[in-house]
Design a protein around this motif. Structure first.
Motif, mmCIF file in Angstrom:
data_model
loop_
_atom_site.group_PDB
_atom_site.id
_atom_site.type_symbol
_atom_site.label_atom_id
_atom_site.label_comp_id
_atom_site.label_asym_id
_atom_site.label_seq_id
_atom_site.Cartn_x
_atom_site.Cartn_y
_atom_site.Cartn_z
ATOM 1 N N LEU B 338 0.846 -1.200 0.000
ATOM 2 C CA LEU B 338 0.000 0.000 0.000
ATOM 3 C C LEU B 338 0.879 1.247 0.000
ATOM 4 N N MET B 339 1.893 1.188 0.846
ATOM 5 C CA MET B 339 2.744 2.370 0.975
ATOM 6 C C MET B 339 3.571 2.577 -0.294
ATOM 7 N N THR B 340 4.220 1.547 -0.731
ATOM 8 C CA THR B 340 5.062 1.716 -1.917
ATOM 9 C C THR B 340 4.200 2.099 -3.114
ATOM 10 N N HIS B 341 3.049 1.463 -3.188
ATOM 11 C CA HIS B 341 2.134 1.779 -4.285
ATOM 12 C C HIS B 341 1.729 3.249 -4.238
ATOM 13 N N ALA B 342 1.524 3.724 -3.024
ATOM 14 C CA ALA B 342 1.166 5.138 -2.898
ATOM 15 C C ALA B 342 2.252 5.993 -3.534
#
Lengths: 482, 645, 198, 527, 100
Positions: B338-342
């Motif tokens: 989720l974070m990296t995708h953000a």
């Protein structure tokens, strides 16, 4: 208790009647002197007021006289007050109307007073013969008053129809009295009650069929279905103040007698409750349904008066003290708002050519907001909306019925008042919501009619909000009874 | 500092209120200052709170702040309260961080728009809602944020409301989200009536006792909550709104429809991991839906020609990954991705926004090409984002995606099939992303001259955020390196307290068996990297070296292409099966049931009464003799009645 | 067959016959005469029932005054048998009317038959000769001026109102009355303006 | 003063109406301003009432009990609890706004109009204050005429049809209610030996099951028509569409609440057993109303009828919440009564504003209004959101609690009802989109003016209320909760139903029969 | 001796004939006479009953009824005169302006 055997010839018992008769005489005498003819409404008014005062004075006085033919009790006195009040209101609204229609004859006032006297005679007796005579004394002037407007075919027709049907009904009534007499050898209600074991034991069928025909006779006067058919025609054709008088006066008198006879006198006939149940249901239903599609307000009010008679007939099915007092209450209430409604019509009809058709009211409120509001209020009272006395009357009547378990009759009554809302509101709809079709000729007021409106208005609202006083009176009136 | 926790969401709210109430009365610089400044303050506060939290011992990293009682009714009691724990700390950093960058970017991107003030108002409201969502200490407040972001999404998608498509898309997004919320609501009801509270801390503590692990009730609950998640996070079957949401301004797509809001579903599942851990069946469903969505969206992405739509489908696909992770109980991996995708998806969207900026809002990649030399910064940052999403080793996407794939394969809840699906998806992703890169930035210049003459690099306010995000897209994954690379997985440790309660809820040794098979992990990693490289190569063949090959394939499989281009006709199917019948049914209810049946019945009664009245009136003939006849009939009947009595 | 019975039968037949003929006459004058015939029959019955005085009054007042009044009016209006009487009612309606009247008769006579003799002061409902005073002028007068004093006085009021009413209805038009309306309703008026609902 | 405050609040508008009678009818401005001042003072009085009301206290407050028609046990008995308090405050507030909103739209017969509005206010406040059944009925009916005139005189094209339909529907129900009232009178007389219409006393009277069913049915019909519950709702769209703006506001805002209020004040405490028996029927009708209203609203072409059908749907929610018969459901329902008044009232006000400008309410006549009327659209959006129950607006709190309570009572009811939440978003947003978004297709819309000062004054309080209730409803719950608990306790007193510790109602009939069976068994064994 | 019931039956028969007269006669004057006949038949019954009860009250009543009949006849005939003046007919069926 009343001494029923009193043979005393006590004219005090007949005070109101004598006052009315005297004023009628005076009118007739002075009426033929041109210059004094103008006084006749005043004379009639004074006579009525004196009668009113005397009737009020009789309250609480319970005695009998004239060989038991006159019975003075609170029930009768209460009704006498009602009759005189109705007559006074009629008188007040009639004068200008009659002048306008060139019907302002002294005889009218004499007849009005005599008719009122007839009602008093009816209410003030327990003897069938006297009741019958009273009925005739009341009716004959009414036939004449209905046909007063001799140039108007409608009025003529109303007179003859009323007369023919009235005489026809009288014949049945008389036959009924004859049969009752045949059964008992008496026409005195009190003896009919005290001897009922003997009578029922021996002459049950005579008695019953006699009672049935008496019921027909008085049922005719109050407009019970199927003896109602004269009402719409006569109400429509008669001069409007007379109609106003018809719709409450004779009705009240008829109910006074009916109450005496059927709630108290013949109450031992078990069948009566069922008969009145059906009569009440039929009367209100037919009255309401037929009123739905009327184009003339007077005619509509005629059917509505049938319907209201139906409501009052509920009290007969129910029987008992509270029902009687409820019926009395309702009669007073009905007299107030119905007279009020007619007073507005009288005002309308003092304009040339107006026949009180619905369409003539369209846009009425634009020109006469107050008068139309007053009319609306009377319509609401006729519907039985609070806070008018129409509501409380129905409320009291229905509550008496429910307490005796007549729930379905009340449901029918309630459904009928529901139907009635439609046509009463139509008056309001036409006068408030519709666009004026042509220029509306303004009505002109007279002080007398304003007084009528104020009285009826005050009564309709005042008794609706504070009915306790009238309730007490109607409840105590029956204690001294029979 | 912790007492200022509430300020994190409140600051953007204040920004929203000021901007909103004074809309049209304050100059742009002030709007900018308030809009960006409030988020910047939130970011600063978030950072300081993060460090404060970090300073605490691992098992007491939980700060709860209750502001006031919100709804109280009998034993139902919900407060306005915020909860800062490692999970929400990560989320607020992502939200405020990425959010701030996008705010800044928007200053440049939106500078010509007449709705500038309105835009920042909405954006601040969104930030507020999102922060409420992640900071909420109970389900209901989370739901507040949940619906709030939905509203902002609606408003921002329909930002250019004069375009019908935009307004439609906004409405669609809201309604589809509402369908998800329906599930969320019901799930919440079950939780409340079982547990007696909606507070996360209480739920974590009491749920194991209130529910029977593995029972049908907990499964239903989790599935209902998951329905909410599918709505918000655009999973099958409720994904249809997200591609349409690209009607909104590009920064909005970056912020809401890539980086933050759409991940709320993942966040919610992770937040309620205690519940999910108790229901393996629900986890399985989550995994299946996630995996299917991932591959399904990726296939659609292959054929799209709108630059933002490709990215949108890729977002759906990546969200599928995250759910896959959650579904195999690898919650940490899900949050990590989720974070990296953000980072990288925000980057990609912003870069694509920069492209659109240059291309005068032309979105069709078939009309681009060769942009590399006109907008170099955009190109390079876009390329970094692409590499990150395809999972080139060393970039953030690699670590997170690889962890998910590995967990899908190895976890107790995983299955090789999941891995295969994720693996294929990775290949597809690489293919369509590089297709995008090649068609946009390489090859012949296919745009018209008018557009060409306007090509220019974006202003600083846009490029600087791009560069920062590019840096994050590269480095953002280093906090969560897998063990086999010999690094410490800081991220996993950081989230450990949150996940522990979930694990404790069920008596399981799951998840920990992973490191035992390092060889397998290595080989799977190599395989996926290989596939990605092959895909990139194929994409290069098709769209850079031999474009005629692409057209040939397209012709050869025109049926499939058409199917993909039209997104499997899902919208059309929904329209035909649900929307239109509903409208016709409603019309039926109105025109037939209401007007004909009910009113007809009532008017019918009136008509019957009228007719009755009309016919009864005929009895009243006006002839006395008729009246007398009726009268006599009455007499006969009455006497007859009395004779019987 | 006793004399009484014979008288009864004859006079009853006369009464019924007269009544029947009365209602079927087209000429009102004939009707009046038949009614008088019927009344004479009834008067005989009165006498048989010991109401000689009332029977006499019936003849004198009724036949002599009231019916003469009828005749007088008929003459005054110059009504003939050919006067406009329109169409007779349809047979169905006429049948209903006869039927209803028959029912009334049947019901009432059923009641009389059922009550035959029950509790009568005379055995089996047979009238015995009463004493002389029954029905005599004196006894009727006594009754009228004692017990029936009040009703008797009331009849005077009734008569008064009848006189006033008759006068007011039938008097000639005076100049203060409205002139006849232009569309004076003459003859058969059947149309009505009561059409057309909202 | 304090003991008479309810009388004052109730009859102050009536006094004002009397005052208006004295003003010459040509002087429109003074009529308007006096009407406004009167209603404003009434509002202040109701605020005073609110301020003096003791929250968290049990029982009725500000009670007055004066014998009226003593021989029939009728008394002038007034008193309020939290539920009535809030409804009164809402009524007075809406009345002020409605009067303010009529300034420009009412041009004919101005004086009559404001008199009607003030009379209406007296009727409405009276209904909420009455503790005597007779008094209640009187006020209940009194409201009818002003509304009849407001619709019939100042309404739209089919106003007459609508007005008559409105009156006939309402009358039909209330007349049966009258029969029921009379029957109760009789029952009470045979129970206590005296006549009384005192609701509090009547609630203590045990009634047979059969009698309860009939009585409940009669009352419920009256109330259901007013609510309006499907399928008695068809008067509502007509009345709403044809009524002038203020009429619609009052109709939707207050009059519909009388139905639900009647259920909670009369049906439940007096006929607890029947209430429990009727749960499935009423719930199913409510569910139908929710779904049906929403679906039909979706395909409306006229904004007002759309809002009207949405009212049907929302009132279905309220009924459902009430008949969840637990604390959450009922409190939610009571709160939702306020919310619906505020939101739908606001919607009608807004529709009225646009109608004043364009003289049409057909949705397809609009489009793109957001461009020309940004402020108006923003407010409309807020109200729309409140109507679809977005969190932090008032609608959410009520709807959530209703669903929560319903869920406890019956899972499937809650599930079906919750789907209504989806539908409400569909129709409202679709309507919003068609009216405000897109390009301006209709030339006439181009020059429309945004909200005027007067209009802003109208909408701002409502918007504030929307958010206040949405964010901090606790003060309201403090007033609602004791009242709801009291109703439940009244229900429990009859012994036929039982209030459990969570405050939800359960019939004890089953248990009791089991107990009785045990006794019977024991007796048999003893033999 | 003739039983009282015979007289009563005659009275009832006359009553029924009177009813028929009212119901079928279109001539207003005949109609009025039919009503008179009905009153008279009632009188006959009264007398008969008076005889059977051996109480003379019936006689007094008949006296009064005769007066009533006279009064009714007077008013009725006056109406007939007016009607005839206005409408030139005494066909009762023609008087149907007022209906429905």
């Amino acid at each position: 208790m009343i001494d029923y055997t009193s043979a005393s010839i006590d004219f005090a018992l007949l005070g109101p009647e004598i006052a009315l008769l005297a004023s009628a005489f005076l009118i007739l005498v002075t009426g033929y002197v041109k210059s004094l003819g103008k006084l006749s409404p005043g004379v009639a008014f004074v006579g009525l007021v004196i009668a009113l005062v005397l009737s009020l004075n009789q309250w609480g006085n319970q005695s009998s006289g004239f060989f038991g033919m006159v019975t003075c009790d609170d029930f009768g006195s209460a009704f006498k007050v009602i009759f005189t009040l109705i007559a006074i209101l009629t008188l007040l609204m009639a004068h200008r109307y009659l002048s306008h229609k060139s019907l302002n004859r002294p005889e009218f006032y004499a007849l009005l007073n005599i008719s009122t006297m007839g009602m008093m005679v009816m209410a003030n007796s327990t003897d069938l013969v006297v009741m019958f005579l009273g009925l005739e004394i009341m009716s004959l002037p009414l036939y004449v008053m209905a046909g007063m407007a001799r140039r108007s075919p409608e009025s003529n027709e109303a007179g003859i129809k009323y007369f023919v049907m009235g005489a026809f009904a009288s014949a049945f009534l008389l036959m009924g009295i004859a049969f009752v007499y045949g059964a008992s050898g008496t026409t005195d209600l009190r003896r009919l009650v005290t001897d009922y074991h003997y009578i029922v034991g021996n002459f049950k069928l005579y008695l019953y069929s006699g009672v049935a025909m008496i019921l027909v006779g008085f049922g005719f006067k109050v407009g019970a279905v199927p003896f109602h058919s004269w009402i719409p025609d006569v109400y429509e054709g008669a001069p409007t103040p007379v109609t106003a008088f018809f719709s409450v006066g004779p009705k009240a008198a008829g109910f006074a007698v009916l109450l005496r006879l059927f709630v108290f006198g013949f109450a031992y006939i078990g069948l009566l409750s069922d008969v009145f149940w059906v009569l009440a249901a039929l009367t209100m239903t037919v009255g309401n349904i037929m009123a739905l599609r009327q184009n003339n307000i007077k005619r509509m009010l005629a059917y509505s008066s049938i319907a209201h008679a139906g409501y009052i007939l509920i009290a007969f099915a129910v029987g008992g003290d509270s029902a009687v007092s409820a019926a009395m209450f309702y009669l007073v209430a009905y007299a107030l708002f119905n007279t009020g409604a007619f007073a507005v019509l009288v005002l309308l009809e003092t304009r040339t050519g107006c026949k009180s058709d619905f369409s003539e009211l369209s846009g009425f409120s634009r020109l006469h907001p107050y008068l139309s509001s007053v009319l609306a209020l009377f319509m609401f009272a006729l519907c039985g909306f609070p806070p008018t006395v129409g509501f409380f009357g129905k409320f009291y009547l229905f509550s008496a019925a429910i307490q005796s378990g007549f729930i379905w009759l009340v449901v029918i009554g309630v459904m009928n008042s529901f139907v009635s809302v439609y046509y009463y509101l139509r008056v309001i709809k036409v006068s408030f919501f519709d666009q004026p079709q042509q220029t509306f000729v303004p009505v002109t007021y007279s002080p007398a009619i304003i007084v009528v409106l104020l009285i009826t208005l005050a009564g309709t609202l005042g008794l609706g909000l504070f009915p306790q006083q009238l309730l007490d009176i109607s409840q105590s009136a029956i204690f001294a009874f029979l | 500092m912790t007492e200022y926790l509430y300020l994190i969401p409140i600051l953007p709210l204040v920004g929203f209120l000021i901007n909103g109430l004074l809309i049209g009365r304050i100059p742009r610089p002030v709007i900018t200052l308030i809009g960006c400044g409030s988020v910047a303050l939130s970011l600063a506060l978030s950072l300081s709170l993060f460090f404060e939290l970090k300073a605490l011992p691992a098992d007491s990293r939980m700060i709860e702040q209750v502001l006031f009682t919100w709804i109280v009714s009998g034993n139902f009691h919900v407060s306005m309260g915020f909860l800062l724990d490692p999970l929400s700390a990560v989320m607020i950093l992502v939200v405020t961080g990425v959010g701030f960058l996008i705010h800044v970017y928007s200053v440049g991107y939106m500078h010509k728009d007449p709705g500038y003030g309105r835009y920042f108002t909405y954006l601040n409201l969104f930030t507020f809602s999102m922060l409420t969502l992640v900071l909420a200490d109970n389900f209901l407040l989370m739901f507040v944020g949940w619906e709030g972001v939905g509203l902002c999404s609606y408003l921002l998608i329909g930002f250019w409301y004069h375009k019908k498509s935009a307004a439609d898309a906004g409405k669609k997004a809201f309604i589809v989200n509402r369908i998800g919320d329906f599930g969320f609501l019901i799930g919440m009801f079950i939780v409340f009536w079982q547990v007696g509270s909606l507070n996360f801390v209480d739920i974590n503590a009491m749920a194991p006792a209130a529910f029977i692990a593995g029972g049908s009730l907990i499964t239903i609950t989790c599935l209902l909550l998951f329905v909410g998640a599918t709505g918000k996070s655009a999973q099958i079957p409720l994904f249809v709104w997200l591609p349409d949401a690209m009607e909104g301004p590009t920064p909005v797509s970056a912020l809401i429809h890539a980086a933050t809001m759409v991940t709320a579903g993942v966040y919610m599942i992770v937040r309620s991991n205690v519940l999910y851990m108790m229901s393996p069946d629900a986890l399985f469903v989550v995994a299946v839906v996630g995996a299917l969505t991932a591959i399904f969206a990726a296939t659609i992405g292959l054929a799209q020609n709108d630059i933002k739509r490709v990215l949108a489908y890729s977002t759906v696909s990546q969200l599928g990954y995250m759910f896959l992770a959650c579904g195999v109980a690898a919650f940490t991996a899900g949050i990590f991705h989720l974070m990296t995708h953000a980072f990288f998806k925000a980057l990609l969207f912003l870069a694509s926004g920069s492209v659109l900026h240059a291309m005068s809002d032309e979105k069709d990649i078939r009309k681009m090409g060769g942009l590399k030399k006109y907008i170099p910064i955009t190109y390079w940052t876009f390329l970094i984002g692409t590499l990150a999403i395809t999972g080139i080793p060393g970039l953030s996407g690699f670590f997170s995606k690889d962890e998910i794939l590995w967990k899908a394969f190895s976890s107790d809840y995983g299955h090789p099939v999941f891995w295969v699906l994720g693996f294929v998806t990775a290949g597809l992703t690489a293919f369509y992303m590089f297709r995008l890169v090649y068609l946009t930035f390489h090859g012949p210049e296919r745009m018209d001259d008018e557009t060409k003459s306007h090509l220019h690099e974006s202003p600083k306010s846009m490029t600087v955020p791009l560069i920062i995000l590019a840096a994050l897209a590269i480095a953002g994954g280093w906090v969560g390196m897998p063990h086999i690379l010999g690094a410490t997985n800081y991220f996993e440790h950081w989230l450990e307290p949150v996940m522990a309660s979930g694990r404790n809820a069920v008596d399981t040794h799951a998840l920990m068996s992973t490191s035992s098979n390092a060889g397998m992990e290595w080989s799977l990693m190599v395989a996926s990297v290989g596939l990605v490289l092959i895909s990139i190569f194929v994409a290069r063949m098709f769209y850079n070296k031999k474009p005629e090959l692409a057209t040939a394939w397209q012709k050869k499989m025109s049926g499939l292409h058409k199917l993909l281009l039209n997104k499997y006709y899902i919208d059309e199917i929904y329209g035909a099966v649900i929307v239109r019948p509903t409208v016709y049914f409603s019309l039926f209810l109105w025109k037939v049931v209401d007007v004909v049946l009910i009113d007809g019945l009532i008017n019918g009664v009136a008509v019957v009464y009228n007719d009755l009245s009309e016919s009864l009136r005929q009895v009243q003939t006006g002839r006395v003799r008729t009246y007398a006849t009726w009268f006599a009939v009455g007499v006969v009947v009455l006497i007859a009645v009395f004779m019987r009595g | 067959m006793s004399l009484d019975l014979a008288i009864f039968v004859i006079s009853a037949l006369v009464a019924v016959f007269g009544a029947t003929m009365m209602i079927f006459q087209r000429n009102p004058v004939a009707s009046v005469l038949y009614l008088i015939l019927s009344l004479v029959g009834q008067a005989v019955l009165y006498v048989q029932l010991g109401a000689a005085f009332v029977g006499a009054v019936l003849i004198i007042v009724y036949s002599g005054a009231i019916l003469v009044l009828f005749l007088f009016v008929i003459m005054m209006l110059n009504l003939r048998s050919s006067a406009d009487l329109g169409e007779p009612s349809p047979p169905v309606s006429r049948f209903v009317k006869y039927f209803v009247s028959c029912l009334i008769f049947l019901e009432l006579s059923f009641i009389i038959r059922e009550s035959l003799g029950a509790g009568s002061t005379t055995s089996a409902g047979i009238v015995t000769m009463a004493d002389d005073s029954f029905g005599s002028v004196e006894s009727v007068a006594t009754l009228l001026f004692t017990r029936y004093l009040y009703p008797f006085e009331l009849t005077s009021v009734l008569l008064l109102s009848a006189i006033v009413g008759a006068v007011i209805i039938a008097r000639r038009a005076t100049e203060d009355e409205l002139p006849p309306q232009p569309e004076k309703a003459v003859g058969p008026i059947s149309q009505k303006t009561n059409e057309g609902q909202e | 003063m304090e003991s008479q405050i309810l009388t004052l609040v109730t009859f102050f508008p009536l006094l004002g109406a009397a005052l208006l009678l004295l003003i010459p009818k040509e002087r429109h401005d003074s009529v308007k301003s006096i009407a406004l001042i009167i209603s404003f003072i009434t509002m202040l009085l109701s605020f005073w009432l609110y301020a003096m009301f003791e929250p968290l206290a049990n029982g009725m407050q500000f009670e007055i009990n004066i014998p009226w028609v003593a021989s029939l046990g009728i008394s002038y008995h007034m008193g309020i609890d939290g539920i009535s308090l809030l409804l009164i405050v809402m009524t007075t507030v809406l009345n002020v706004l409605a009067i303010l909103a009529s300034f420009n739209s009412i041009t004919q017969n101005v004086k009559g109009y404001y008199i009607s509005m003030l009379l209406l206010a007296t009727g409405m406040i009276g209904v909420f204050c009455s503790l005597d059944l007779f008094l209640f009925y009187v006020f209940w009916e009194v409201m009818l005429f002003p509304m009849y005139f407001i619709i019939g005189l100042w309404g739209g094209v089919r106003r007459i049809y609508a007005a008559i339909k409105f009156v006939l529907f309402t009358m039909f129900g209330s007349l049966l209610m009258l029969v029921a009232i009379l029957y109760i009178l009789f029952e009470y007389q045979s129970f206590a030996g005296e006549y009384s219409f005192d609701m509090l006393k009547l609630a203590q009277m045990p009634l047979g099951h059969q009698a309860q069913l009939w009585l409940f049915g009669a009352f419920a019909l009256a109330f259901a028509i007013k609510v309006p519950l499907w399928p008695f709702h068809t008067w509502l769209p007509d009345a709403h569409v044809e009524a002038p703006t203020a009429g619609s506001v009052i109709l939707a805002g207050v009059l519909l609440k009388m139905g639900t209020y009647g259920f909670i004040r009369i049906c439940m405490p007096m006929f607890p057993e029947a209430t429990v028996t009727f749960i499935p029927y009423i719930s199913v009708l409510s569910l139908i109303a929710i779904i049906y209203g929403a679906l039909v609203a979706m395909v409306q072409k006229d904004v007002k009828s759309l809002v009207a059908f949405s009212s049907v749907s929302h009132m279905g929610f309220i009924m459902l919440g009430l008949f969840a018969l637990n604390l959450q459901g009922m409190e939610g329902a009571v709160l939702q009564m306020l919310n619906h008044g505020i939101s739908t009232g606001a919607l009608f006000l807004l529709v009225g504003m646009i109608y004043e400008r364009r003289h049409t309410r057909l949705i397809d006549q609009f489009g793109g209004l957001a461009k020309v009327m940004p402020m108006f659209s923003a407010v409309f959006m807020i109200v729309t959101l409140s109507s679809i129950g977005l969190p932090l607006t008032n609608g959410f709190v009520g709807e959530f609690l209703i669903l929560l309570g319903t869920f406890k009572a019956n899972v499937w009811y809650a599930v079906i009802a919750a789907s209504g939440v989806i539908l409400s978003a569909c129709y409202m947003l679709w309507m919003y989109q068609r009216m405000f978004y897109g390009k301006i297709t209709n030339k006439e819309n181009e020059g429309l003016k945004d909200l005027s000062i007067r209009e802003k004054i109208i909408v701002i309080p409502l918007v504030l209320l929307i958010f206040w209730i949405g964010v901090y409803p606790k003060p309201l719950f403090d007033r609602i909760e004791p009242a709801v608990k009291q109703v439940m306790n009244q229900m429990g007193r009859s012994g036929t139903v039982e209030v459990d510790e969570d405050f939800s109602i359960k019939p004890v009939l089953a248990d009791r029969t089991a107990e009785q069976e045990l006794i019977v068994k024991a007796e048999k064994e003893g033999e | 001796m003739v039983p009282i019931s015979a007289y009563l039956i005659v009275g009832v028969a006359l009553f029924a004939i009177g009813t028929v007269g009212v119901l079928i006669s279109r001539n207003l004057i005949v109609l009025l006479m039919s009503v008179e006949l009905m009153l008279n038949s009632a009188n006959l019954c009264l007398i008969a009953f008076s005889r059977s009860q051996n109480i003379m009250d019936g006689h007094a009543f008949v006296f009064l009824v005769l007066t009533i009949a006279a009064a009714e006849a007077a008013v009725g005939l006056a109406m007939v005169i007016t009607l005839y003046r206005n409408r030139e007919t005494i066909n009762i069926d023609r008087f149907n302006l007022l209906k429905w």
